[in-house]
Design a protein around this motif. Structure first.
Motif, mmCIF file in Angstrom:
data_model
loop_
_atom_site.group_PDB
_atom_site.id
_atom_site.type_symbol
_atom_site.label_atom_id
_atom_site.label_comp_id
_atom_site.label_asym_id
_atom_site.label_seq_id
_atom_site.Cartn_x
_atom_site.Cartn_y
_atom_site.Cartn_z
ATOM 1 N N ILE A 1 0.856 -1.192 0.000
ATOM 2 C CA ILE A 1 0.000 0.000 0.000
ATOM 3 C C ILE A 1 0.892 1.243 0.000
ATOM 4 C CG2 ILE A 1 -1.531 1.353 1.514
ATOM 5 C CD1 ILE A 1 -2.906 -1.350 2.213
ATOM 6 N N PHE A 2 0.567 2.202 -0.843
ATOM 7 C CA PHE A 2 1.388 3.417 -0.968
ATOM 8 C C PHE A 2 0.537 4.677 -0.897
ATOM 9 C CE2 PHE A 2 -0.183 4.186 -5.179
ATOM 10 C CZ PHE A 2 -0.508 2.910 -5.617
ATOM 11 N N GLY A 3 -0.776 4.515 -0.738
ATOM 12 C CA GLY A 3 -1.657 5.676 -0.719
ATOM 13 C C GLY A 3 -2.999 5.300 -0.125
ATOM 14 N N ALA A 4 -3.879 6.277 -0.025
ATOM 15 C CA ALA A 4 -5.202 6.046 0.537
ATOM 16 C C ALA A 4 -6.238 6.817 -0.285
ATOM 17 C CB ALA A 4 -5.245 6.501 1.992
ATOM 18 N N PRO A 5 -7.456 6.280 -0.406
ATOM 19 C CA PRO A 5 -7.893 5.002 0.145
ATOM 20 C C PRO A 5 -7.338 3.821 -0.654
ATOM 21 C CG PRO A 5 -9.620 5.888 -1.257
ATOM 22 C CD PRO A 5 -8.531 6.936 -1.194
ATOM 23 N N SER A 6 -7.083 2.724 0.061
ATOM 24 C CA SER A 6 -6.725 1.478 -0.592
ATOM 25 C C SER A 6 -7.709 0.403 -0.163
ATOM 26 C CB SER A 6 -5.295 1.060 -0.216
ATOM 27 O OG SER A 6 -4.352 1.880 -0.878
ATOM 28 N N PHE A 7 -7.948 -0.530 -1.068
ATOM 29 C CA PHE A 7 -8.886 -1.624 -0.803
ATOM 30 C C PHE A 7 -8.163 -2.929 -1.104
ATOM 31 C CE2 PHE A 7 -10.962 2.042 -2.800
ATOM 32 C CZ PHE A 7 -11.780 2.474 -1.759
ATOM 33 N N VAL A 8 -8.303 -3.889 -0.211
ATOM 34 C CA VAL A 8 -7.706 -5.197 -0.454
ATOM 35 C C VAL A 8 -8.809 -6.249 -0.428
ATOM 36 C CG1 VAL A 8 -6.031 -6.918 0.327
ATOM 37 C CG2 VAL A 8 -5.486 -4.486 0.548
ATOM 38 N N ALA A 9 -8.885 -7.009 -1.502
ATOM 39 C CA ALA A 9 -9.869 -8.088 -1.622
ATOM 40 C C ALA A 9 -9.147 -9.303 -2.161
ATOM 41 C CB ALA A 9 -10.998 -7.690 -2.577
ATOM 42 N N LYS A 10 -9.201 -10.413 -1.408
ATOM 43 C CA LYS A 10 -8.547 -11.654 -1.863
ATOM 44 C C LYS A 10 -7.117 -11.407 -2.322
ATOM 45 C CE LYS A 10 -12.805 -14.017 -3.007
ATOM 46 N NZ LYS A 10 -13.910 -14.086 -3.940
ATOM 47 N N GLY A 11 -6.368 -10.625 -1.547
ATOM 48 C CA GLY A 11 -4.954 -10.399 -1.848
ATOM 49 C C GLY A 11 -4.690 -9.399 -2.949
ATOM 50 N N GLU A 12 -5.760 -8.870 -3.569
ATOM 51 C CA GLU A 12 -5.596 -7.930 -4.688
ATOM 52 C C GLU A 12 -5.767 -6.504 -4.156
ATOM 53 O OE1 GLU A 12 -4.982 -9.347 -7.631
ATOM 54 O OE2 GLU A 12 -5.315 -7.772 -9.121
#
Lengths: 201, 201
Positions: free
Chosen positions: A172-183
């Motif tokens: 992660i390098f910024g926001a917002p970030s979303f993580v779903a199933k490792g993606e």
């Protein structure tokens, strides 16, 4: 029993595009049938370690900043969200993030976080001010003094620090970030794709 | 007689998100009833003057680069576009951009530009190589030697340089950028909003 699809929402209270994300994610996720894990973190230490940056790129590159404020204004208008460019940017979000981190497992994390974003991006309040945060906590029936005191316990502070390491581990390098199933997905504009990914077989 | 709505498409051949924009803009604009002005420019001088950057942020911040390549791969899959991560990034686009600039008023600018993007992002060719560019020009029935020679005339070179000044005057800081009625939009993901803006009364 099959488990419901899950999306982890990494957000920073100073982050401009995290504002529409925070305001819309629960409705969008509910409509999609996805559960949201709210994960507040401090972007500053991540940006410093990864990028060597000590200020927002929206301040260090003025043309990029001018564009972002106008773009955010257009997005808020399209989403029906109140918006007033805050007098302070980026805000010091240490205390607000410690409070939100303390509330990660509590029902109040989402409404508290939305209220902090509105204080910042709609009402122009100083969200580093304990009084501003206390008023928000009171609104949700919480004992503000006790919550703020627990938020500043060593255990909570250290646990929040570990979140920055976790963010770095997720790239992660910024926001917002979303993580779903490792993606990983970055930016409010990628929220629909992130929800679709969470629903993949 | 009312004039048709117009969108100016600022693109740089090395820019990754300009690839899907170049491949899709004519179809999307046609469907919306908007005319597109193709405006190739060199992002390097703009980024250097505005940001002090001499390399792509996708190289200088590796986490951001890893994300971008994966994000671009997902976008190309969604748009049905061939994609292979190019062995050279960013490519030297000086000659290709001079050629495209020469063709700004010609019917071949869009198909030539799309072919250069495909050479870069689908076929992994070196688009600084005059032979690669010659083959593309031949494909559109052009005299490649003559076009390449004219592209390197002082007049064309100076006129292209002026485009970077024009980009700075528009507050453009990246590619692809879209300008409609004085409003700036940045990134392939903003193309629908840019087209909608062009159609506003």
């Amino acid at each position: 029993m099959t488990s419901r699809p899950v999306l982890t929402f990494w957000y920073e209270f100073a982050s401009t595009y995290s504002y529409p994300a925070a305001m819309r994610i629960d409705d969008m996720a509910r409509a999609a049938g996805v559960d949201v894990i709210w994960r507040p973190f401090l972007l500053g230490p991540v940006a410093l370690q990864q990028q060597g940056w000590t200020d927002s790129i929206f301040n260090t590159i003025p043309a990029k900043g001018r564009y972002m404020w106008r773009d955010l204004e257009r997005i808020c208008a399209a989403e029906g969200l109140a918006f007033n460019r805050p007098p302070i940017f980026p805000q010091n979000t240490l205390l607000a993030t410690r409070i939100a981190h303390l509330g990660e497992a509590e029902a109040w994390i989402a409404p508290f976080s939305r209220a902090v974003y509105e204080a910042n991006f709609a009402h122009g309040h100083d969200i580093s001010d304990p009084d501003v945060l206390s008023r928000i906590l009171h609104r949700f029936g919480l004992n503000a003094g006790e919550v703020i005191s627990r938020a500043q316990d060593r255990r909570n502070k250290d646990s929040l620090k570990a979140r920055s390491e976790e963010a770095l581990a997720h790239d992660i390098f910024g926001a917002p970030s979303f993580v779903a199933k490792g993606e990983l997905f970055w930016g409010f504009d990628r929220l629909p794709q992130a929800l679709a990914w969470a629903l993949k077989d």
